[in-house]
Design an enzyme around this catalytic site. Structure first.
Site, mmCIF file in Angstrom:
data_model
loop_
_atom_site.group_PDB
_atom_site.id
_atom_site.type_symbol
_atom_site.label_atom_id
_atom_site.label_comp_id
_atom_site.label_asym_id
_atom_site.label_seq_id
_atom_site.Cartn_x
_atom_site.Cartn_y
_atom_site.Cartn_z
ATOM 1 N N LYS A 188 5.191 -33.921 -35.705
ATOM 2 C CA LYS A 188 5.302 -34.566 -36.221
ATOM 3 C C LYS A 188 4.911 -35.976 -35.943
ATOM 4 O O LYS A 188 4.299 -36.683 -36.027
ATOM 5 C CB LYS A 188 6.274 -34.025 -37.479
ATOM 6 C CG LYS A 188 6.588 -35.709 -38.266
ATOM 7 C CD LYS A 188 8.386 -35.532 -38.420
ATOM 8 C CE LYS A 188 8.521 -36.995 -39.360
ATOM 9 N NZ LYS A 188 9.069 -37.757 -38.052
ATOM 10 N N ASN A 189 5.787 -36.122 -35.127
ATOM 11 C CA ASN A 189 6.060 -37.290 -34.027
ATOM 12 C C ASN A 189 4.247 -38.020 -33.691
ATOM 13 O O ASN A 189 3.988 -38.772 -32.710
ATOM 14 C CB ASN A 189 7.050 -37.511 -32.927
ATOM 15 C CG ASN A 189 8.320 -37.550 -33.821
ATOM 16 O OD1 ASN A 189 8.146 -37.308 -34.868
ATOM 17 N ND2 ASN A 189 8.950 -36.775 -33.034
ATOM 18 N N ARG A 197 9.320 -44.245 -41.749
ATOM 19 C CA ARG A 197 9.731 -45.379 -41.142
ATOM 20 C C ARG A 197 7.949 -44.768 -40.050
ATOM 21 O O ARG A 197 7.435 -46.732 -39.640
ATOM 22 C CB ARG A 197 10.456 -44.994 -39.337
ATOM 23 C CG ARG A 197 10.310 -45.943 -39.042
ATOM 24 C CD ARG A 197 11.810 -46.203 -38.344
ATOM 25 N NE ARG A 197 12.958 -46.852 -37.051
ATOM 26 C CZ ARG A 197 12.767 -47.668 -37.332
ATOM 27 N NH1 ARG A 197 13.203 -48.019 -38.812
ATOM 28 N NH2 ARG A 197 13.310 -48.890 -36.263
ATOM 29 N N CYS A 231 14.248 -41.822 -41.997
ATOM 30 C CA CYS A 231 15.773 -41.889 -42.610
ATOM 31 C C CYS A 231 16.242 -42.760 -42.304
ATOM 32 O O CYS A 231 16.279 -43.381 -41.300
ATOM 33 C CB CYS A 231 15.702 -40.330 -41.125
ATOM 34 S SG CYS A 231 14.536 -39.317 -41.855
ATOM 35 N N ARG A 287 17.868 -49.243 -36.915
ATOM 36 C CA ARG A 287 16.237 -49.222 -36.384
ATOM 37 C C ARG A 287 15.544 -50.607 -36.329
ATOM 38 O O ARG A 287 14.603 -50.187 -36.445
ATOM 39 C CB ARG A 287 15.676 -47.317 -36.649
ATOM 40 C CG ARG A 287 17.002 -46.794 -36.741
ATOM 41 C CD ARG A 287 16.026 -45.457 -36.719
ATOM 42 N NE ARG A 287 16.077 -45.231 -37.902
ATOM 43 C CZ ARG A 287 14.551 -44.129 -38.124
ATOM 44 N NH1 ARG A 287 14.064 -43.725 -37.123
ATOM 45 N NH2 ARG A 287 14.707 -43.716 -39.518
ATOM 46 N N PRO A 288 15.728 -51.867 -35.360
ATOM 47 C CA PRO A 288 14.923 -52.784 -35.525
ATOM 48 C C PRO A 288 13.669 -52.972 -34.946
ATOM 49 O O PRO A 288 13.769 -52.102 -34.165
ATOM 50 C CB PRO A 288 15.889 -53.981 -35.072
ATOM 51 C CG PRO A 288 17.378 -53.083 -33.980
ATOM 52 C CD PRO A 288 17.148 -51.442 -34.469
ATOM 53 N N ILE A 289 12.607 -53.266 -35.195
ATOM 54 C CA ILE A 289 12.196 -53.347 -34.952
ATOM 55 C C ILE A 289 11.371 -54.574 -33.881
ATOM 56 O O ILE A 289 10.438 -54.834 -33.380
ATOM 57 C CB ILE A 289 10.801 -52.750 -36.168
ATOM 58 C CG1 ILE A 289 10.911 -54.438 -36.844
ATOM 59 C CG2 ILE A 289 10.846 -51.773 -36.308
ATOM 60 C CD1 ILE A 289 9.909 -53.963 -37.464
ATOM 61 N N ASP A 290 12.618 -54.679 -33.381
ATOM 62 C CA ASP A 290 12.209 -56.473 -32.598
ATOM 63 C C ASP A 290 11.381 -55.978 -31.059
ATOM 64 O O ASP A 290 10.935 -57.316 -30.893
ATOM 65 C CB ASP A 290 13.625 -57.343 -31.995
ATOM 66 C CG ASP A 290 15.003 -55.944 -31.855
ATOM 67 O OD1 ASP A 290 14.949 -55.248 -31.932
ATOM 68 O OD2 ASP A 290 15.582 -56.164 -31.066
ATOM 69 N N ASP A 331 16.590 -36.007 -31.649
ATOM 70 C CA ASP A 331 16.239 -34.699 -32.619
ATOM 71 C C ASP A 331 16.659 -33.851 -32.976
ATOM 72 O O ASP A 331 16.604 -33.009 -34.026
ATOM 73 C CB ASP A 331 14.852 -34.464 -32.974
ATOM 74 C CG ASP A 331 14.141 -36.437 -33.487
ATOM 75 O OD1 ASP A 331 14.968 -36.730 -34.130
ATOM 76 O OD2 ASP A 331 12.651 -36.547 -33.326
ATOM 77 N N ILE A 356 21.831 -42.230 -28.525
ATOM 78 C CA ILE A 356 20.659 -43.011 -29.567
ATOM 79 C C ILE A 356 20.964 -43.329 -30.774
ATOM 80 O O ILE A 356 21.120 -44.610 -30.379
ATOM 81 C CB ILE A 356 19.142 -41.462 -29.748
ATOM 82 C CG1 ILE A 356 18.472 -41.181 -27.791
ATOM 83 C CG2 ILE A 356 17.762 -42.203 -29.763
ATOM 84 C CD1 ILE A 356 18.802 -42.120 -26.754
ATOM 85 N N ARG A 368 9.759 -33.818 -45.284
ATOM 86 C CA ARG A 368 9.148 -34.431 -44.073
ATOM 87 C C ARG A 368 8.497 -34.326 -42.446
ATOM 88 O O ARG A 368 7.719 -34.277 -41.660
ATOM 89 C CB ARG A 368 10.050 -35.914 -43.927
ATOM 90 C CG ARG A 368 10.196 -36.604 -44.972
ATOM 91 C CD ARG A 368 10.787 -37.893 -44.853
ATOM 92 N NE ARG A 368 10.786 -38.752 -43.814
ATOM 93 C CZ ARG A 368 10.462 -39.175 -42.673
ATOM 94 N NH1 ARG A 368 12.205 -38.725 -42.684
ATOM 95 N NH2 ARG A 368 10.247 -39.588 -41.243
#
Length: 441
Positions: free
Chosen positions: A22-23, A92, A116, A121-124, A305, A327, A397
């Site tokens: 999936k990832n 995401r 999820c 979980r910022p995308i900075d 995970d 994490i 998912r």
């Protein structure tokens, strides 16, 4: 609305084949945008995220066709188009459209990604990388992110945290930037290597994927090739955990053992019987698993995970065990649900302490996210009686054809809608993927 029902207590036997990762899939599908010629991707898992991403590729002008586990993309009609917000918010991984479209068209527009709920979980770090390459980031009147650049130029980029998403997104944009980009403190997960291999098959110049320093020399064009997704180590790990919990003899095929070493080490420490071969692992019944302590880490450490499915196993092992997640601090929502089934876990900060040898029984529970759902499925397989799981859209998912695979192993598991459960006898029901796109997961 679908629900999953499991009549637990059956010992499982047989073989199960692991699907594509999936990832990897959720990054490689957006990456196909970078190709100037048709692309073919094999080994895709049959999960809702793949179906949504296929729709998004068509929405931005590509001709994407998903047939069984293979996607073909003809990019001839593709051009810059905003990524539709309603679909972007369903997963995401939609943020990979930022790096791919920025690399191809020097601009991208997308709503904030969903997925999820695992805490902040910022995308900075993604934005920091794009800005280092020369992009400007602003917000539209509709709340979308808009990224644009006159041109992208290679840069030295240090990531404050070894983020998988940021590493891949920067790699996508940098593949067509002018000059050389070096990512330091890059994430090292196998899925990053898979994405890099796909890009290199099209002509990208990437070195160091799988280490903490990745260098990308930008190229002017990328030409589509055929690529096969690597096996899903999280699916493989989940089936290995459930095999240790409730299996007589289960053979898990299509794996890369090196990707699962941290899990295998912990299972062996617990006393599980594992026989590892080149592309498979056989798990046989163990009498008396012993609890252990686990701390999640970035790769190559124990993956976050798998901590949620692992907590279910600790509930039936002998003794007290702990799981600390470094994490995601809020990734223990399964603990409350398993307590409804007789589990005993106490969360303090980013650590859960689990008292073992708990007798699990069927109950009504809800999957709050993908891996929490996997933990509940394993609990349902162990438990006495019937377990009813809602929120199955999260499970779908990331776990391809999970009901079919578990049924093959001897599990009594089926899908029903709410109305079917009220008015009819249990019957096998496949997930309706066309309806999953309506769920904000």
């Amino acid at each position: 609305m679908n629900k999953m029902l499991i009549k637990g207590g059956n010992k499982l036997n047989g073989k199960v084949r692991i699907s594509g990762a999936k990832n990897s899939a959720v990054a490689i599908l957006p990456a196909t945008i970078l190709s100037d010629t048709p692309v073919k991707i094999n080994g895709l898992p049959n999960i809702s995220d793949v179906h949504i991403l296929t729709d998004l590729l068509n929405d931005v002008g590509g001709e994407a066709t998903l047939n069984n586990n293979t996607l073909t993309l003809n990019p001839d009609g593709m051009n810059f188009n905003p990524v539709k917000k309603d679909k972007a918010q369903k997963l995401r991984a939609s943020y990979y459209f930022m790096g791919a479209m920025l690399g191809k068209y020097k601009k991208a527009q997308i709503g904030l990604p969903g997925g999820c709920h695992l805490g902040p979980r910022p995308i900075d770090l993604h934005i920091k990388g794009f800005e280092a390459l020369g992009a400007k980031v602003s917000e539209t009147n509709d709340g979308d992110m808009y990224l644009h650049a006159e041109e992208l130029r290679g840069a030295d980029i240090y990531l404050d945290f070894a983020s998988v998403g940021a590493t891949i997104n920067i790699m996508l944009a940098a593949s067509k930037a002018k000059g050389k980009t070096v990512i330091t403190n890059a994430a090292q997960e196998p899925e990053i290597v898979d994405v890099a291999n796909f890009l290199m098959s099209m002509g990208a110049d990437i070195k160091g994927a799988g280490t903490n320093t990745i260098s990308i020399q930008g190229v002017e064009e990328l030409k589509g090739e055929e690529h096969t997704i690597i096996p899903d180590r999280m699916e493989a790990g989940t089936y290995t955990i459930l095999a240790a919990a409730i299996g007589e003899k289960i053979v898990i095929e299509n794996i890369i053992p090196e990707h699962l070493e941290p899990l295998f080490a912990k299972l062996k420490e617990m006393g599980a019987n594992l026989f590892v071969e080149e592309d498979r692992v056989t798990v046989t019944r163990t009498n008396g698993l012993k609890s252990v302590d686990v701390t999640t880490q970035v790769h190559p450490g124990f993956p976050t995970d798998l901590q949620q499915p692992f907590t279910t196993l600790l509930n039936v092992a002998e003794g007290k065990g702990t799981v600390t997640d470094t994490i995601y601090n809020e990734r223990f929502k399964q603990i409350h649900e398993i307590s409804k089934m007789g589990g005993d876990g106490k969360v303090k900060g980013n650590t859960v302490t689990i008292a073992g040898k708990n007798h699990l029984h069927g109950a009504k529970v809800k999957a709050s996210d993908l891996r929490a759902g996997a933990a509940l499925v394993i609990a349902g397989l162990i438990a006495e009686g019937v377990t009813e799981i809602t929120g199955v859209e999260h499970i779908e998912r990331g776990y391809s054809e999970i009901v079919e695979k578990l049924t093959t192993l001897g599990a009594t598991i089926w899908y029903e809608t709410q109305e079917e459960y009220r008015f009819s006898k249990p019957q096998f029901r496949k997930p309706i993927l066309s309806n999953l796109s309506l769920v904000n997961s």
